[in-house]
Motif scaffolding. Structure first.
Motif, short mmCIF file in Angstrom:
data_model
loop_
_atom_site.label_atom_id
_atom_site.label_comp_id
_atom_site.label_asym_id
_atom_site.label_seq_id
_atom_site.Cartn_x
_atom_site.Cartn_y
_atom_site.Cartn_z
N VAL A 60 -5.03 7.16 0.49
CA VAL A 60 -4.78 8.51 0.98
C VAL A 60 -5.27 8.59 2.42
O VAL A 60 -6.36 8.11 2.74
CB VAL A 60 -5.50 9.58 0.12
N ILE A 61 -4.44 9.16 3.27
CA ILE A 61 -4.88 9.54 4.61
C ILE A 61 -5.03 11.06 4.57
O ILE A 61 -4.07 11.78 4.34
CB ILE A 61 -3.86 9.13 5.69
N ASP A 121 5.92 -7.51 -10.77
CA ASP A 121 4.89 -8.42 -11.25
C ASP A 121 4.55 -9.51 -10.23
O ASP A 121 3.90 -10.49 -10.56
CB ASP A 121 5.33 -9.08 -12.57
N LYS A 122 4.99 -9.32 -8.99
CA LYS A 122 4.84 -10.37 -7.99
C LYS A 122 3.89 -10.02 -6.85
O LYS A 122 3.51 -10.89 -6.09
CB LYS A 122 6.21 -10.72 -7.40
N VAL A 123 3.53 -8.75 -6.73
CA VAL A 123 2.65 -8.34 -5.63
C VAL A 123 1.51 -7.48 -6.17
O VAL A 123 1.63 -6.85 -7.21
CB VAL A 123 3.41 -7.55 -4.53
N ASN A 124 0.43 -7.47 -5.43
CA ASN A 124 -0.66 -6.53 -5.70
C ASN A 124 -0.36 -5.26 -4.92
O ASN A 124 0.18 -5.31 -3.82
CB ASN A 124 -1.99 -7.11 -5.24
N ILE A 180 -8.88 6.85 2.81
CA ILE A 180 -9.48 6.57 1.51
C ILE A 180 -8.66 5.45 0.87
O ILE A 180 -7.56 5.68 0.37
CB ILE A 180 -9.53 7.81 0.61
N GLU A 181 -9.21 4.23 0.91
CA GLU A 181 -8.53 3.09 0.30
C GLU A 181 -8.79 3.11 -1.20
O GLU A 181 -9.84 3.55 -1.66
CB GLU A 181 -9.06 1.78 0.89
N HIS A 182 -7.83 2.62 -1.98
CA HIS A 182 -7.95 2.59 -3.44
C HIS A 182 -8.33 3.99 -3.96
O HIS A 182 -9.23 4.12 -4.80
CB HIS A 182 -8.98 1.56 -3.90
N ALA A 183 -7.65 5.00 -3.49
CA ALA A 183 -8.00 6.39 -3.83
C ALA A 183 -7.85 6.68 -5.32
O ALA A 183 -8.61 7.45 -5.88
CB ALA A 183 -7.14 7.35 -3.02
N PHE A 184 -6.89 6.05 -5.95
CA PHE A 184 -6.70 6.19 -7.39
C PHE A 184 -5.87 5.00 -7.86
O PHE A 184 -5.34 4.24 -7.05
CB PHE A 184 -6.03 7.52 -7.77
N VAL A 225 0.85 -1.19 0.00
CA VAL A 225 0.00 0.00 0.00
C VAL A 225 0.89 1.24 0.00
O VAL A 225 1.70 1.44 0.91
CB VAL A 225 -0.94 0.01 1.22
N PHE A 226 0.71 2.06 -1.02
CA PHE A 226 1.43 3.33 -1.12
C PHE A 226 0.48 4.41 -0.59
O PHE A 226 -0.62 4.59 -1.11
CB PHE A 226 1.82 3.62 -2.57
N VAL A 227 0.93 5.10 0.46
CA VAL A 227 0.04 6.02 1.17
C VAL A 227 0.53 7.45 1.01
O VAL A 227 1.67 7.79 1.34
CB VAL A 227 -0.03 5.68 2.68
N GLU A 228 -0.35 8.29 0.52
CA GLU A 228 -0.11 9.73 0.47
C GLU A 228 -0.84 10.34 1.67
O GLU A 228 -2.04 10.12 1.86
CB GLU A 228 -0.65 10.32 -0.84
#
Length: 128
Positions: free
Chosen positions: A101-102, A93-96, A116-120, A51-54
């Protein structure tokens, strides 16, 4: 607000966001990942997902809320930076993965955290 105050507010917001997400079961992998393309505030693991969080914080909402402050350009930089991180780890290509966004903003005189999960996504960015 001067630059030092904004920097302190940003660091405090990132700490609050990290603690909030850890309380929800996510595990911190890296904070403030930098590369040529930009920076990602928090990189976390949520079960099998990366999860990449902005993290966005606003003291006032005169010019929109924290979420609305994320531009198309910022989204494009986040996507490139996330892809760079995944390539460096050999995880491309190995992970989802997903982008969350917080948003931290004032509500009734108190700071409220909105997740906000799956924000974009990379696909959505093509149409922005």
């Amino acid at each position: 607000m001067n630059v030092l105050d904004r920097h302190k507010l940003g660091k405090k917001a990132e700490l609050l966001a990290c603690q909030f997400l850890q309380a929800k079961g996510l595990r911190l992998l890296q904070q403030n990942y930098h590369c040529y393309y930009g920076e990602i505030d928090l990189i976390m693991q949520d079960q099998d997902d990366i999860v990449f969080v902005e993290v966005r914080c606003r003291r006032r909402t005169d010019y929109g809320n924290a979420f609305e402050s994320i531009s198309k350009t910022k989204i494009a930089r986040l996507i490139k930076t996330a892809n760079h991180f995944l390539q460096m780890k050999k995880w491309l290509d190995k992970v989802n993965s997903r982008f969350d966004v917080i948003a931290i903003h004032p509500v009734a005189g108190k700071m409220q955290i909105e997740w906000i999960e799956h924000a974009f996504s990379e696909e959505i960015n093509r149409y922005l």
